[in-house]
Scaffold this active site. Structure first.
Site, PDB file in Angstrom:
ATOM      1  N   ASN A 141      42.977 135.415  58.149  1.00  9.82           N
ATOM      2  CA  ASN A 141      42.874 137.225  58.590  1.00  9.82           C
ATOM      3  C   ASN A 141      43.168 137.688  56.977  1.00  9.82           C
ATOM      4  O   ASN A 141      43.586 137.408  56.517  1.00  9.82           O
ATOM      5  CB  ASN A 141      43.475 137.844  59.172  1.00  9.82           C
ATOM      6  CG  ASN A 141      44.827 137.944  59.307  1.00  9.82           C
ATOM      7  OD1 ASN A 141      45.567 139.034  58.941  1.00  9.82           O
ATOM      8  ND2 ASN A 141      45.270 137.809  61.063  1.00  9.82           N
ATOM      9  N   ASP A 168      44.539 135.425  66.821  1.00  6.71           N
ATOM     10  CA  ASP A 168      45.127 135.951  68.485  1.00  6.71           C
ATOM     11  C   ASP A 168      43.836 134.153  69.171  1.00  6.71           C
ATOM     12  O   ASP A 168      44.901 133.786  69.918  1.00  6.71           O
ATOM     13  CB  ASP A 168      44.100 136.668  68.913  1.00  6.71           C
ATOM     14  CG  ASP A 168      43.955 138.001  68.884  1.00  6.71           C
ATOM     15  OD1 ASP A 168      45.909 138.056  69.507  1.00  6.71           O
ATOM     16  OD2 ASP A 168      43.751 138.859  68.996  1.00  6.71           O
ATOM     17  N   LYS A 220      38.405 115.880  57.164  1.00  9.46           N
ATOM     18  CA  LYS A 220      37.603 116.762  56.728  1.00  9.46           C
ATOM     19  C   LYS A 220      36.164 116.571  57.778  1.00  9.46           C
ATOM     20  O   LYS A 220      35.529 115.281  58.508  1.00  9.46           O
ATOM     21  CB  LYS A 220      37.087 117.337  55.873  1.00  9.46           C
ATOM     22  CG  LYS A 220      36.220 118.380  55.155  1.00  9.46           C
ATOM     23  CD  LYS A 220      36.100 118.306  53.706  1.00  9.46           C
ATOM     24  CE  LYS A 220      34.677 119.046  53.209  1.00  9.46           C
ATOM     25  NZ  LYS A 220      33.673 119.184  52.037  1.00  9.46           N
ATOM     26  N   PRO A 243      50.091 132.002  71.352  1.00 13.00           N
ATOM     27  CA  PRO A 243      50.965 133.081  72.839  1.00 13.00           C
ATOM     28  C   PRO A 243      51.025 134.525  71.399  1.00 13.00           C
ATOM     29  O   PRO A 243      50.569 134.739  69.890  1.00 13.00           O
ATOM     30  CB  PRO A 243      52.265 132.299  72.028  1.00 13.00           C
ATOM     31  CG  PRO A 243      51.957 131.307  70.494  1.00 13.00           C
ATOM     32  CD  PRO A 243      50.555 130.424  70.831  1.00 13.00           C
ATOM     33  N   ASP A 244      51.258 135.473  72.292  1.00 12.81           N
ATOM     34  CA  ASP A 244      51.770 137.006  72.247  1.00 12.81           C
ATOM     35  C   ASP A 244      52.921 136.960  71.184  1.00 12.81           C
ATOM     36  O   ASP A 244      53.639 137.212  72.342  1.00 12.81           O
ATOM     37  CB  ASP A 244      50.905 137.501  72.992  1.00 12.81           C
ATOM     38  CG  ASP A 244      51.288 139.388  72.579  1.00 12.81           C
ATOM     39  OD1 ASP A 244      52.685 139.290  71.129  1.00 12.81           O
ATOM     40  OD2 ASP A 244      50.371 139.993  72.858  1.00 12.81           O
ATOM     41  N   PHE A 285      52.864 146.548  65.570  1.00 12.62           N
ATOM     42  CA  PHE A 285      51.677 147.288  65.055  1.00 12.62           C
ATOM     43  C   PHE A 285      50.823 146.956  65.178  1.00 12.62           C
ATOM     44  O   PHE A 285      50.351 145.768  65.412  1.00 12.62           O
ATOM     45  CB  PHE A 285      52.242 146.634  62.786  1.00 12.62           C
ATOM     46  CG  PHE A 285      52.735 147.410  63.060  1.00 12.62           C
ATOM     47  CD1 PHE A 285      54.549 147.193  62.734  1.00 12.62           C
ATOM     48  CD2 PHE A 285      52.513 148.013  61.152  1.00 12.62           C
ATOM     49  CE1 PHE A 285      55.527 148.070  62.365  1.00 12.62           C
ATOM     50  CE2 PHE A 285      53.822 148.865  60.134  1.00 12.62           C
ATOM     51  CZ  PHE A 285      55.317 149.090  60.702  1.00 12.62           C
ATOM     52  N   LYS A 308      48.057 149.080  73.948  1.00 10.73           N
ATOM     53  CA  LYS A 308      48.782 148.044  73.749  1.00 10.73           C
ATOM     54  C   LYS A 308      50.545 147.475  73.870  1.00 10.73           C
ATOM     55  O   LYS A 308      51.618 147.211  73.913  1.00 10.73           O
ATOM     56  CB  LYS A 308      49.245 147.778  71.868  1.00 10.73           C
ATOM     57  CG  LYS A 308      47.544 146.885  71.668  1.00 10.73           C
ATOM     58  CD  LYS A 308      47.650 146.620  70.288  1.00 10.73           C
ATOM     59  CE  LYS A 308      45.998 145.957  70.247  1.00 10.73           C
ATOM     60  NZ  LYS A 308      45.600 145.556  68.919  1.00 10.73           N
ATOM     61  N   LYS A 340      52.505 145.437  76.869  1.00 11.26           N
ATOM     62  CA  LYS A 340      52.770 144.096  75.914  1.00 11.26           C
ATOM     63  C   LYS A 340      54.053 144.413  76.330  1.00 11.26           C
ATOM     64  O   LYS A 340      55.482 143.765  75.413  1.00 11.26           O
ATOM     65  CB  LYS A 340      53.106 144.215  73.766  1.00 11.26           C
ATOM     66  CG  LYS A 340      51.520 143.953  73.657  1.00 11.26           C
ATOM     67  CD  LYS A 340      51.955 143.507  72.230  1.00 11.26           C
ATOM     68  CE  LYS A 340      50.350 142.843  70.917  1.00 11.26           C
ATOM     69  NZ  LYS A 340      49.876 142.126  71.310  1.00 11.26           N
TER      70      LYS A 340
HETATM   71  N1  CTP Z   1      51.152 140.050  67.720  1.00 10.70           N
HETATM   72  C1  CTP Z   1      52.096 138.992  68.387  1.00 10.70           C
HETATM   73  N2  CTP Z   1      51.664 137.959  68.460  1.00 10.70           N
HETATM   74  C2  CTP Z   1      50.135 137.755  68.453  1.00 10.70           C
HETATM   75  C3  CTP Z   1      49.752 138.606  68.504  1.00 10.70           C
HETATM   76  C4  CTP Z   1      49.688 140.304  67.613  1.00 10.70           C
HETATM   77  O1  CTP Z   1      53.147 139.392  67.656  1.00 10.70           O
HETATM   78  N3  CTP Z   1      49.787 136.639  69.233  1.00 10.70           N
HETATM   79  C5  CTP Z   1      52.275 141.398  67.395  1.00 10.70           C
HETATM   80  C6  CTP Z   1      51.131 141.576  66.050  1.00 10.70           C
HETATM   81  O2  CTP Z   1      52.365 141.843  65.014  1.00 10.70           O
HETATM   82  C7  CTP Z   1      51.714 143.160  66.198  1.00 10.70           C
HETATM   83  C8  CTP Z   1      50.634 143.265  67.363  1.00 10.70           C
HETATM   84  O3  CTP Z   1      51.037 142.311  68.857  1.00 10.70           O
HETATM   85  O4  CTP Z   1      52.432 143.757  66.661  1.00 10.70           O
HETATM   86  C9  CTP Z   1      49.607 143.718  68.205  1.00 10.70           C
HETATM   87  O5  CTP Z   1      48.865 143.349  67.264  1.00 10.70           O
HETATM   88  P1  CTP Z   1      46.960 143.057  67.404  1.00 10.70           P
HETATM   89  O6  CTP Z   1      46.593 142.208  66.280  1.00 10.70           O
HETATM   90  O7  CTP Z   1      46.599 144.427  67.151  1.00 10.70           O
HETATM   91  O8  CTP Z   1      46.781 143.727  68.774  1.00 10.70           O
HETATM   92  P2  CTP Z   1      46.271 142.264  69.811  1.00 10.70           P
HETATM   93  O9  CTP Z   1      47.550 142.200  70.891  1.00 10.70           O
HETATM   94  O10 CTP Z   1      45.842 140.769  69.151  1.00 10.70           O
HETATM   95  O11 CTP Z   1      45.489 143.135  70.103  1.00 10.70           O
HETATM   96  P3  CTP Z   1      43.859 142.618  69.450  1.00 10.70           P
HETATM   97  O12 CTP Z   1      43.691 141.752  68.503  1.00 10.70           O
HETATM   98  O13 CTP Z   1      42.738 143.014  70.834  1.00 10.70           O
HETATM   99  O14 CTP Z   1      43.493 144.492  69.251  1.00 10.70           O
END
Ligand code: CTP
Length: 410
Positions: free
Chosen positions: A213, A282, A292, A310-311, A328, A342, A346
């Site tokens: 990204n 994600d 390749k 993993p989140d 964030f 969120k 979370k």
């Molecule tokens: N985050 C994380 N691990 C992930 C996804 C997100 O630690 N796999 C953390 C990011 O660093 C940020 C927060 O979660 O602090 C929110 O990230 P964001 O991408 O906005 O949230 P998502 O949970 O991925 O939700 P979505 O993409 O559905 O908006």
């Protein structure tokens, strides 16, 4: 200002130097003590006698001046300064600072000091817009140096454009504001351990392709600088970015979300605060192709199977005895509702949300505007952080987060 500020004014050899006695007087009006250090070429534009008269201190210039060193060595001078202001900062001085040179007294002091550094550029407009100067200024900003100006207008050489040193009274006002800002976070996180995640992650598809990204890492690096300024021991877990590590920060480089999870979870239990600024992908491809992938392999459309990553932040928040967690969120619509959701989903303590639908802020921009939301007395409190530099926003977030962390201790 609550304490008397010691300001070290570094003067380089630009025409703006003739205004520095006035600058000393403006700064002195705030109750600050000012000591001045001139580069050799600054002597062409202003005399040490004028500066000594208005500052009340001997002007320094040479590194190997034995009698001046005996009175106050350059290291003592570096420690004495609560803030170093360099005005005017010429293109050459900016280049020397960007490369960490210590080839005269002023640059040596800058390297030897922990004080915040403020640079007021002043030069011909073409020198200012030269890519070399642009690159050097970016480096200074990444190192946490604040830039004030330059102003636009008629230049001493007759050109009309950006390059004039900001006028002494405006410069003095902005320096005082910066001193107040650093006083705002100073000591708030002393003795605390803070982990910051920053940048994007890359999820490999095959040996040459990946999913990623637009995250630049700048906000995460600004959070590291603000946490350091607040006295914290800072560990940065960074995805692939091209930014310089802020001074005094321990950096762990990772590429994928899995690697970020590994690095963060190894440190998180020892932390007081985890600040997740990284834009973690994600999803990641289920299979990493060994070679390749050729276009003939997938006639027509190509389906890539992805699995959830993993989140990382949610895992930290779920730890027993979890550190204070700050996330964030970048949103393009229903910004505050999504942030609130969120915060709940979370299980984190605080969230900073910005509207990346607005092209002037967020990803890859130098400026940022945010809303901060946190749990307070069973509900969600919020604060709007107005459009400002990422460093200023970071200082405000740290001020609020450290107050919430202290409230958790009580
Ligand atoms: N985050 C994380 N691990 C992930 C996804 C997100 O630690 N796999 C953390 C990011 O660093 C940020 C927060 O979660 O602090 C929110 O990230 P964001 O991408 O906005 O949230 P998502 O949970 O991925 O939700 P979505 O993409 O559905 O908006």
């Amino acid at each position: 200002m609550s304490r008397q500020a010691n300001i070290l004014l570094g003067i380089a050899g630009g025409i703006g130097a003739y205004k520095t006695p006035m600058l000393v007087r403006e700064l002195a009006k705030t109750g600050a003590q000012i000591r001045t250090v001139m580069t050799r070429s600054a002597h062409e534009f202003v005399t040490p006698a004028s500066l000594q008269a208005v500052s009340g201190f001997e002007v320094r210039s040479e590194t190997f001046d034995r009698s001046a060193e005996a009175a106050m060595s350059h290291i003592e001078l570096a420690r004495w300064a609560h803030l170093i202001l360099i005005a005017p900062a010429t293109a050459h001085l900016i280049a020397r600072l960007a490369h960490g040179l210590a080839d005269d007294l002023l640059t040596t002091i800058v390297l030897a000091s922990n004080a915040p550094v403020v640079v007021a550029p002043a030069m011909n407009m073409h020198m200012w817009s030269h890519p070399a100067t642009e690159r050097n200024c970016t480096k200074l900003t990444e190192m946490g140096y604040a830039m004030i100006g330059p102003d636009e207008g008629e230049q001493a050489c007759g050109d009309e454009g950006p390059g004039r040193m900001v006028e002494p009274c405006d410069l003095a006002d902005q320096v005082v504001a910066l001193l107040q800002k650093s006083a705002r976070v100073e000591g708030l996180l002393t003795g605390r351990k803070v982990l910051v995640t920053a940048g994007p992650t890359r999820e490999a598809i095959d040996p040459v392709r990946y999913i990623s990204n637009h995250s630049s890492g700048r906000q995460g690096f600004a959070m590291c600088r603000a946490a350091r300024a607040a006295g914290a021991e800072v560990t940065l877990v960074s995805g692939p970015v091209s930014l310089t590590t802020p001074p005094g920060v321990k950096r762990i480089d990772v590429v994928s979300a899995q690697e970020m999870q590994g690095a963060v979870m190894a440190c998180a239990p020892q932390m007081d605060m985890v600040i997740a600024v990284a834009a973690v992908s994600d999803f990641a491809p289920v299979k990493l192709a060994e070679h390749k992938i050729k276009k003939q392999q997938s006639a027509g459309n190509w389906r890539l199977e992805l699995a959830a990553n993993p989140d990382v932040l949610a895992e930290v928040a779920a730890l027993d005895d979890a550190p204070f967690t700050l996330g964030f969120a970048a949103e393009t619509r229903d910004v505050e509702d999504n942030a609130r959701a969120k915060l709940e989903a979370k299980g984190i303590d605080m969230i900073a949300v910005n509207d990346v639908g607005n092209q002037t802020i967020g990803f890859n921009s130098v400026n940022n505007a945010m809303t901060l939301m946190w749990r307070e007395a069973g509900s969600v409190a919020s604060e709007r952080l107005a459009f400002s530099s990422k460093d200023e926003i970071a200082a405000r977030i740290i001020a609020r987060a450290s107050a919430c962390l202290s409230a958790c201790d009580d």
